[in-house]
Design a protein around this motif. Structure first.
Motif, PDB file in Angstrom:
ATOM      1  N   VAL A  98       0.723  -1.283   0.342  1.00 21.00           N
ATOM      2  CA  VAL A  98      -0.431  -0.102   0.114  1.00 21.00           C
ATOM      3  C   VAL A  98       0.604   0.979   0.102  1.00 21.00           C
ATOM      4  O   VAL A  98       1.743   1.546   0.747  1.00 21.00           O
ATOM      5  N   ASP A  99       0.800   1.606  -0.893  1.00 16.78           N
ATOM      6  CA  ASP A  99       1.252   3.261  -1.272  1.00 16.78           C
ATOM      7  C   ASP A  99       0.134   4.010  -0.539  1.00 16.78           C
ATOM      8  O   ASP A  99      -0.055   4.768  -0.693  1.00 16.78           O
ATOM      9  N   VAL A 100       0.674   4.139   0.580  1.00 19.79           N
ATOM     10  CA  VAL A 100      -0.179   5.590   2.049  1.00 19.79           C
ATOM     11  C   VAL A 100       0.360   6.465   2.209  1.00 19.79           C
ATOM     12  O   VAL A 100      -0.102   7.181   2.236  1.00 19.79           O
ATOM     13  N   VAL A 101       1.863   6.896   1.369  1.00 19.75           N
ATOM     14  CA  VAL A 101       1.605   8.415   0.933  1.00 19.75           C
ATOM     15  C   VAL A 101       1.784   9.116   0.254  1.00 19.75           C
ATOM     16  O   VAL A 101       0.408  10.666  -0.286  1.00 19.75           O
ATOM     17  N   ALA A 102       1.204   8.157  -0.624  1.00 13.34           N
ATOM     18  CA  ALA A 102       0.664   8.924  -2.448  1.00 13.34           C
ATOM     19  C   ALA A 102      -1.365   8.837  -2.087  1.00 13.34           C
ATOM     20  O   ALA A 102      -2.014   9.616  -2.311  1.00 13.34           O
ATOM     21  N   VAL A 103      -1.700   7.802  -0.833  1.00 15.74           N
ATOM     22  CA  VAL A 103      -2.855   8.147  -0.049  1.00 15.74           C
ATOM     23  C   VAL A 103      -3.315   9.050   0.211  1.00 15.74           C
ATOM     24  O   VAL A 103      -4.438  10.056   0.428  1.00 15.74           O
ATOM     25  N   GLY A 104      -1.815   9.891   1.404  1.00 15.12           N
ATOM     26  CA  GLY A 104      -2.149  11.148   1.951  1.00 15.12           C
ATOM     27  C   GLY A 104      -2.237  11.998   1.128  1.00 15.12           C
ATOM     28  O   GLY A 104      -2.931  13.053   1.812  1.00 15.12           O
ATOM     29  N   HIS A 105      -1.738  12.179   0.167  1.00 12.15           N
ATOM     30  CA  HIS A 105      -1.532  13.487  -0.469  1.00 12.15           C
ATOM     31  C   HIS A 105      -3.086  13.724  -1.071  1.00 12.15           C
ATOM     32  O   HIS A 105      -3.187  14.144  -1.227  1.00 12.15           O
ATOM     33  N   ASP A 106      -3.782  12.212  -1.464  1.00 11.53           N
ATOM     34  CA  ASP A 106      -4.744  12.295  -2.265  1.00 11.53           C
ATOM     35  C   ASP A 106      -6.162  12.603  -1.026  1.00 11.53           C
ATOM     36  O   ASP A 106      -6.763  13.771  -1.433  1.00 11.53           O
ATOM     37  N   TRP A 107      -5.793  12.040   0.345  1.00 14.83           N
ATOM     38  CA  TRP A 107      -6.721  12.647   1.081  1.00 14.83           C
ATOM     39  C   TRP A 107      -5.929  14.176   1.346  1.00 14.83           C
ATOM     40  O   TRP A 107      -7.384  15.030   1.828  1.00 14.83           O
ATOM     41  N   ALA A 108      -5.121  15.033   1.099  1.00 19.51           N
ATOM     42  CA  ALA A 108      -4.800  16.041   2.090  1.00 19.51           C
ATOM     43  C   ALA A 108      -4.987  17.103   0.776  1.00 19.51           C
ATOM     44  O   ALA A 108      -6.369  18.051   1.316  1.00 19.51           O
ATOM     45  N   SER A 109      -5.121  16.297  -0.419  1.00 23.59           N
ATOM     46  CA  SER A 109      -5.595  17.575  -1.556  1.00 23.59           C
ATOM     47  C   SER A 109      -7.676  17.207  -2.527  1.00 23.59           C
ATOM     48  O   SER A 109      -7.709  18.618  -1.954  1.00 23.59           O
ATOM     49  N   ALA A 110      -7.452  16.496  -1.463  1.00 23.73           N
ATOM     50  CA  ALA A 110      -8.920  16.020  -2.184  1.00 23.73           C
ATOM     51  C   ALA A 110     -10.006  15.738  -0.706  1.00 23.73           C
ATOM     52  O   ALA A 110     -11.107  16.003  -1.457  1.00 23.73           O
ATOM     53  N   GLY A 111      -9.659  15.228  -0.774  1.00 22.39           N
ATOM     54  CA  GLY A 111     -10.546  13.707   1.195  1.00 22.39           C
ATOM     55  C   GLY A 111     -10.130  12.462   0.699  1.00 22.39           C
ATOM     56  O   GLY A 111     -11.630  11.819   1.832  1.00 22.39           O
ATOM     57  N   THR A 112     -10.318  12.336  -0.338  1.00 22.56           N
ATOM     58  CA  THR A 112     -10.035  11.171  -0.846  1.00 22.56           C
ATOM     59  C   THR A 112      -9.543  10.493  -2.087  1.00 22.56           C
ATOM     60  O   THR A 112      -8.541  10.933  -2.151  1.00 22.56           O
ATOM     61  N   PRO A 113      -9.043   9.346  -1.356  1.00 24.02           N
ATOM     62  CA  PRO A 113      -9.619   8.165  -0.474  1.00 24.02           C
ATOM     63  C   PRO A 113     -10.091   8.624   1.144  1.00 24.02           C
ATOM     64  O   PRO A 113      -8.562   9.512   1.230  1.00 24.02           O
ATOM     65  N   GLU A 114     -11.304   8.579   1.780  1.00 27.86           N
ATOM     66  CA  GLU A 114     -10.650   8.722   3.692  1.00 27.86           C
ATOM     67  C   GLU A 114      -9.970   8.617   4.480  1.00 27.86           C
ATOM     68  O   GLU A 114      -9.770   6.370   3.534  1.00 27.86           O
ATOM     69  N   LEU A 115      -8.794   8.690   5.057  1.00 23.20           N
ATOM     70  CA  LEU A 115      -7.926   7.693   5.554  1.00 23.20           C
ATOM     71  C   LEU A 115      -8.603   6.372   6.325  1.00 23.20           C
ATOM     72  O   LEU A 115      -8.258   5.095   6.127  1.00 23.20           O
ATOM     73  N   SER A 116     -10.028   6.312   6.616  1.00 18.86           N
ATOM     74  CA  SER A 116     -10.421   5.158   7.137  1.00 18.86           C
ATOM     75  C   SER A 116     -10.820   4.306   6.167  1.00 18.86           C
ATOM     76  O   SER A 116     -10.510   3.459   6.332  1.00 18.86           O
ATOM     77  N   GLN A 117     -11.461   4.906   5.363  1.00 23.59           N
ATOM     78  CA  GLN A 117     -12.041   4.032   4.436  1.00 23.59           C
ATOM     79  C   GLN A 117     -10.633   3.393   3.382  1.00 23.59           C
ATOM     80  O   GLN A 117     -10.575   1.807   3.891  1.00 23.59           O
ATOM     81  N   SER A 118      -8.755   3.707   2.975  1.00 25.42           N
ATOM     82  CA  SER A 118      -8.499   2.782   3.014  1.00 25.42           C
ATOM     83  C   SER A 118      -6.989   2.005   4.461  1.00 25.42           C
ATOM     84  O   SER A 118      -6.993   1.454   3.946  1.00 25.42           O
ATOM     85  N   TYR A 119      -7.904   2.781   4.978  1.00 23.56           N
ATOM     86  CA  TYR A 119      -7.050   1.406   6.518  1.00 23.56           C
ATOM     87  C   TYR A 119      -8.080   0.327   6.468  1.00 23.56           C
ATOM     88  O   TYR A 119      -7.799  -0.996   5.877  1.00 23.56           O
ATOM     89  N   ALA A 120      -9.143   0.652   6.026  1.00 19.49           N
ATOM     90  CA  ALA A 120     -10.535  -0.814   6.275  1.00 19.49           C
ATOM     91  C   ALA A 120     -10.235  -1.541   4.995  1.00 19.49           C
ATOM     92  O   ALA A 120     -10.182  -2.633   5.140  1.00 19.49           O
ATOM     93  N   GLU A 121     -10.056  -0.982   3.769  1.00 18.92           N
ATOM     94  CA  GLU A 121      -9.794  -1.633   2.388  1.00 18.92           C
ATOM     95  C   GLU A 121      -8.259  -2.271   2.443  1.00 18.92           C
ATOM     96  O   GLU A 121      -8.747  -4.028   2.391  1.00 18.92           O
ATOM     97  N   ALA A 122      -7.184  -1.659   3.192  1.00 21.34           N
ATOM     98  CA  ALA A 122      -6.273  -2.510   3.452  1.00 21.34           C
ATOM     99  C   ALA A 122      -6.263  -3.736   4.523  1.00 21.34           C
ATOM    100  O   ALA A 122      -5.807  -4.866   4.517  1.00 21.34           O
ATOM    101  N   ALA A 123      -7.102  -3.569   6.213  1.00 18.49           N
ATOM    102  CA  ALA A 123      -7.075  -4.177   6.865  1.00 18.49           C
ATOM    103  C   ALA A 123      -7.704  -5.888   6.004  1.00 18.49           C
ATOM    104  O   ALA A 123      -7.499  -6.489   6.833  1.00 18.49           O
ATOM    105  N   GLU A 124      -8.793  -5.558   4.839  1.00 23.13           N
ATOM    106  CA  GLU A 124      -9.562  -6.576   4.858  1.00 23.13           C
ATOM    107  C   GLU A 124      -8.299  -7.631   4.128  1.00 23.13           C
ATOM    108  O   GLU A 124      -8.582  -8.797   3.628  1.00 23.13           O
ATOM    109  N   SER A 125      -7.245  -7.147   3.718  1.00 24.55           N
ATOM    110  CA  SER A 125      -6.599  -8.199   2.008  1.00 24.55           C
ATOM    111  C   SER A 125      -5.604  -8.758   2.960  1.00 24.55           C
ATOM    112  O   SER A 125      -5.589  -8.808   4.464  1.00 24.55           O
TER     113      SER A 125
END
Length: 146
Positions: free
Chosen positions: A119-146
């Motif tokens: 999981v490229d968490v830095v890319a997810v963080g940048h997307d969250w900071a700039s656009a609000g999506t995906p939500e951090l909690s949603q990204s966590y839930a998707e990764a935790a299911e894997s």
């Protein structure tokens, strides 16, 4: 900060995006995890809004509820994106069995899940900071299911 050559560079290339970790050939996983867990800017922003970051999935939900006032400042948004991604990674590593930090040869940190997925968490963080999506909690839930 108003530095003309830096402002011109940002206009052409956009704000800096990314984090790199370099060290000895034999990395210290605990040392890397501690370094990546700092997220000083994010922790400061959260504290100003009464959000306590305790490395839990619930704290990711609380971050998702913050008003994104940082979007007015591209430099702050970039640093906050890095921190948000690293914090997401920290929560994953500390709460998801088998998750660990992996540093690519170019120094880019990712979280490797027990399934082998990275999981490229830095890319997810940048997307969250700039656009609000995906939500951090949603990204966590998707990764935790894997």
């Amino acid at each position: 900060m108003n530095i003309s050559f830096l402002d011109n560079w940002r206009k052409r290339h956009g704000p800096a995006r990314g984090v790199a970790v370099f060290g000895s050939p034999e990395p210290d996983p605990e040392g890397i995890a501690g370094l990546l867990a700092e997220a000083e800017l994010l922790r400061g922003q959260a504290a100003q809004h009464g959000v306590r970051l305790d490395d839990s999935p619930a704290s990711l939900e609380a971050l998702d509820q913050l008003l994104p006032r940082w979007r007015d400042d591209p430099e702050t948004m970039s640093w906050l994106g890095n921190d948000a991604g690293l914090y997401l990674g920290t929560v994953l590593v500390r709460t998801v069995p088998g998750a660990c930090w992996q540093v690519w040869p170019n120094g880019h940190p990712v979280v490797r899940l027990a399934s082998g997925r990275e999981v490229d968490v830095v890319a997810v963080g940048h997307d969250w900071a700039s656009a609000g999506t995906p939500e951090l909690s949603q990204s966590y839930a998707e990764a935790a299911e894997s």
